[in-house]
Scaffold this active site. Structure first.
Site, PDB file in Angstrom:
ATOM      1  N   ASP A 142       0.872  -1.140   0.050  1.00 22.71           N
ATOM      2  CA  ASP A 142      -0.063   0.082  -0.011  1.00 22.71           C
ATOM      3  C   ASP A 142       1.014   1.356  -0.064  1.00 22.71           C
ATOM      4  O   ASP A 142       2.045   1.105   0.464  1.00 22.71           O
ATOM      5  CB  ASP A 142      -0.872   0.077   1.372  1.00 22.71           C
ATOM      6  CG  ASP A 142      -1.810   1.087   1.235  1.00 22.71           C
ATOM      7  OD1 ASP A 142      -2.762   1.104   0.195  1.00 22.71           O
ATOM      8  OD2 ASP A 142      -1.904   1.860   2.015  1.00 22.71           O
ATOM      9  N   SER A 143       0.335   2.189  -0.377  1.00 25.67           N
ATOM     10  CA  SER A 143       1.037   3.582  -0.621  1.00 25.67           C
ATOM     11  C   SER A 143       1.469   4.068   0.970  1.00 25.67           C
ATOM     12  O   SER A 143       2.240   4.805   1.385  1.00 25.67           O
ATOM     13  CB  SER A 143       0.350   4.803  -1.168  1.00 25.67           C
ATOM     14  OG  SER A 143      -0.802   4.895  -0.543  1.00 25.67           O
TER      15      SER A 143
ATOM     16  N   CYS B 277      -4.297  -1.367  -2.380  1.00 25.07           N
ATOM     17  CA  CYS B 277      -4.341   0.181  -2.641  1.00 25.07           C
ATOM     18  C   CYS B 277      -5.031   0.488  -3.947  1.00 25.07           C
ATOM     19  O   CYS B 277      -4.703  -0.110  -4.953  1.00 25.07           O
ATOM     20  CB  CYS B 277      -2.817   0.836  -2.641  1.00 25.07           C
ATOM     21  SG  CYS B 277      -2.735   2.595  -3.408  1.00 25.07           S
TER      22      CYS B 277
ATOM     23  N   GLU C 276      -4.458  10.104   7.947  1.00 19.49           N
ATOM     24  CA  GLU C 276      -3.121   9.868   8.287  1.00 19.49           C
ATOM     25  C   GLU C 276      -2.599  10.862   9.321  1.00 19.49           C
ATOM     26  O   GLU C 276      -1.261  10.568   9.835  1.00 19.49           O
ATOM     27  CB  GLU C 276      -2.375  10.180   7.112  1.00 19.49           C
ATOM     28  CG  GLU C 276      -2.409   9.112   5.916  1.00 19.49           C
ATOM     29  CD  GLU C 276      -1.484   8.201   5.590  1.00 19.49           C
ATOM     30  OE1 GLU C 276      -0.268   8.324   5.767  1.00 19.49           O
ATOM     31  OE2 GLU C 276      -1.924   7.225   4.931  1.00 19.49           O
TER      32      GLU C 276
ATOM     33  N   CYS D  12     -11.267   3.151  -0.825  1.00 17.43           N
ATOM     34  CA  CYS D  12      -9.798   3.600  -0.345  1.00 17.43           C
ATOM     35  C   CYS D  12      -9.748   2.776   0.921  1.00 17.43           C
ATOM     36  O   CYS D  12     -10.777   2.798   1.706  1.00 17.43           O
ATOM     37  CB  CYS D  12      -9.925   5.127  -0.298  1.00 17.43           C
ATOM     38  SG  CYS D  12      -8.181   5.565   0.778  1.00 17.43           S
TER      39      CYS D  12
ATOM     40  N   HIS E 282      -8.176   3.324   3.319  1.00 21.30           N
ATOM     41  CA  HIS E 282      -8.149   4.080   4.634  1.00 21.30           C
ATOM     42  C   HIS E 282      -9.415   4.378   5.274  1.00 21.30           C
ATOM     43  O   HIS E 282      -9.319   4.427   6.383  1.00 21.30           O
ATOM     44  CB  HIS E 282      -7.518   5.505   4.266  1.00 21.30           C
ATOM     45  CG  HIS E 282      -5.784   5.625   4.118  1.00 21.30           C
ATOM     46  ND1 HIS E 282      -5.285   4.908   3.144  1.00 21.30           N
ATOM     47  CD2 HIS E 282      -4.880   6.111   5.154  1.00 21.30           C
ATOM     48  CE1 HIS E 282      -4.062   5.314   3.228  1.00 21.30           C
ATOM     49  NE2 HIS E 282      -3.727   5.945   4.526  1.00 21.30           N
TER      50      HIS E 282
END
Length: 273
Positions: A10-11, A73, A158, A192, A194
């Site tokens: 994942d990024s 991702c 984040e 996504c 996240h």
């Protein structure tokens, strides 16, 4: 014959939500997780940049002996997966495989909607790629899709602000933009990895009865099915229950944030690409 762990990429941190579901479903395998935190987020980068970054990370995981890699991702799956599968693997790594999260999700999305109207919430990169529109149209032409980019959600998460009242404004803003335009939507896909961390706020902002689709269990189901259908790959995966974590950013910072996504404490190693 190369044998080794399953690679999860994942990024940044988001792929840990998918990784958690995969490990719960298939705990016997060895895994290496790599987060490209030094260059995250990927959402606003060009196709060319995302492709280059993703390829570098995939090749690093290949260098660790992974026969199979999951791009956990959506942005990387949207902007890099197809090119890697078609232009890189057959010529440089013919015995290895890279899988994404978009196709497995599109395959089953029809199970979550009765109105045949769904919303897709994602990063700007994922939305602009039109990947979900194309995959869902191909597999389920009867379904109408409305997309909404949510550029503030990943930075909020984040920066560990996803539980604060300040996040409410941006959650409500994007949900309202989606639903006001298409009130018949009865299913919303969080495109996504996240976004599950915002799930309580997303539920509160959506009308009662709207299904929310998260990808972790879907990708775990898909991987389990893939290994059942490809025993030639399954036998190449080592099974010691070993789990390793790597990041291109700060290892202490990664470890501090990763437990929120993964659900338990982890210890990572920094890698210089």
């Amino acid at each position: 014959m190369l044998e080794g762990p399953i690679g999860i990429f994942d990024s940044g941190y988001g792929g840990l939500t998918v990784y958690k579901s995969i490990v719960e479903r298939l705990p016997q395998y060895d895994y290496i997780y790599f987060g490209d935190n030094a260059r995250a987020p990927y959402g606003d980068h060009t196709f060319e940049t995302v492709y280059q970054y993703t390829l570098e990370c995939v090749e690093w995981l290949f260098g660790q002996g992974c026969p199979l890699i999951i791009l956990a991702c959506n942005t990387a799956s949207a902007k890099a997966l197809r090119s890697i599968q078609q232009n890189i693997l057959p010529f440089k790594y013919p015995g290895r495989r890279v899988l994404g999260v978009i196709r497995p999700t599109a395959e089953v999305i029809d199970q979550y909607t009765r109105s045949k109207e769904i919303g897709v919430l994602g990063t700007r990169g994922t939305i602009e790629s039109q990947s979900y529109l194309m995959e869902i149209e191909k597999l389920h032409p009867e379904i109408s899709v409305k997309q909404q980019s949510c550029p503030m959600w990943v930075p909020i998460i984040e920066n560990n602000e996803h539980t604060t009242s300040g996040a409410d404004y941006f959650v409500k803003e994007y949900i309202e933009a989606l639903m006001n335009d298409k009130p018949g939507i009865d299913c919303v896909l969080l495109a996504c990895t996240h976004y599950p961390l915002l799930l309580p706020k997303i539920k509160a902002a959506l009308p009662v009865g709207v299904n929310i689709v998260v990808q972790g269990d879907i990708v775990a189901d898909s991987l389990e099915g893939y290994l059942e259908n490809h025993p030639e790959m399954e036998v190449r995966l080592t099974q010691n229950g070993d789990r390793k974590f790597f990041t291109s950013g700060s290892a202490p910072k990664f470890d501090a944030h990763a437990s929120v996504f993964f659900g338990s404490e982890i210890q990572s190693v920094r890698v210089q690409l």
